[in-house]
Design a protein around this motif. Structure first.
Motif, PDB file in Angstrom:
ATOM      1  N   LEU A   1       6.551   2.278   4.342  1.00 12.61           N
ATOM      2  CA  LEU A   1       6.815   3.506   3.601  1.00 12.61           C
ATOM      3  C   LEU A   1       6.201   3.457   2.204  1.00 12.61           C
ATOM      4  O   LEU A   1       5.705   4.470   1.703  1.00 12.61           O
ATOM      5  CB  LEU A   1       8.322   3.748   3.489  1.00 12.61           C
TER       6      LEU A   1
ATOM      7  N   LEU B   1      12.001   7.971  -4.064  1.00  9.10           N
ATOM      8  CA  LEU B   1      11.714   7.158  -2.882  1.00  9.10           C
ATOM      9  C   LEU B   1      11.022   5.861  -3.280  1.00  9.10           C
ATOM     10  O   LEU B   1      11.361   4.790  -2.781  1.00  9.10           O
ATOM     11  CB  LEU B   1      10.861   7.945  -1.894  1.00  9.10           C
TER      12      LEU B   1
ATOM     13  N   LEU C   1       3.524   5.984   0.830  1.00 10.87           N
ATOM     14  CA  LEU C   1       3.843   6.691  -0.404  1.00 10.87           C
ATOM     15  C   LEU C   1       2.699   6.578  -1.413  1.00 10.87           C
ATOM     16  O   LEU C   1       2.330   7.555  -2.060  1.00 10.87           O
ATOM     17  CB  LEU C   1       5.133   6.144  -0.996  1.00 10.87           C
TER      18      LEU C   1
ATOM     19  N   HIS D   1      13.246  10.056   2.406  1.00  7.86           N
ATOM     20  CA  HIS D   1      12.040  10.385   3.169  1.00  7.86           C
ATOM     21  C   HIS D   1      12.288  11.595   4.060  1.00  7.86           C
ATOM     22  O   HIS D   1      11.436  12.488   4.167  1.00  7.86           O
ATOM     23  CB  HIS D   1      11.603   9.176   3.997  1.00  7.86           C
TER      24      HIS D   1
END
Length: 111
Positions: free
Chosen positions: A98, A52, A102, A29
Motif C-alpha cells: 500500500l 493513510l 501510495l 484506503h
C-alpha cells in the motif's frame, strides 16, 4: 495473579498497535476508494492519502518493533509463535504494498 515482565507487555502493545494500524490503513484506503468513486473534492483525497501514509508508516514501525519482541520471546520461551509471525508478515507485506502504491499515486497526482 501472575505478573508479566515489561518486555512481554511491550510485545503485547506492539502486536495490538500493528493490528490497529492495519485496520486503520484498510479503512482509510476503503474510504479513499469510495470517495474517489463518488468524486470527492481533491483536498479531501489528499488529506486521506496523507492520513493513510502516516498510518502505514506507524504500522511498519510497530511491525518492526513486534518482530524484535517476537524474536526475543522465541529465544526466551522456546516457542515458535508461527501464527503471530505469519500475521506479522502478512501485515508488513500489505503495508509495503500500500505504501508503494501510495507513493505512485502521489507522484501521479503531482504531475
Amino acid at each position: 495473579m501472575r505478573a508479566y515482565p515489561f518486555p512481554r507487555r511491550l510485545s503485547s502493545f506492539a502486536g495490538r498497535a500493528v493490528a490497529f494500524f492495519f485496520v486503520l490503513s484498510i479503512l482509510l484506503h476503503y474510504i479513499y476508494l469510495v470517495g474517489n468513486y463518488q468524486d470527492f473534492l481533491d483536498s479531501s483525497q489528499i488529506y486521506l492519502l496523507s492520513l493513510l501514509r502516516i498510518s502505514l508508516v506507524l504500522e511498519l514501525a510497530s511491525g518492526f518493533a513486534l518482530a524484535v519482541f517476537l524474536g526475543w520471546r522465541v529465544a526466551r520461551d522456546h516457542r515458535p509463535f508461527v501464527g503471530r509471525w505469519l500475521l506479522l508478515l502478512g501485515s508488513l507485506v500489505c503495508a509495503f504494498g500500500l505504501l508503494a502504491a501510495l507513493r505512485f499515486a502521489q507522484q501521479w497526482f503531482q504531475s
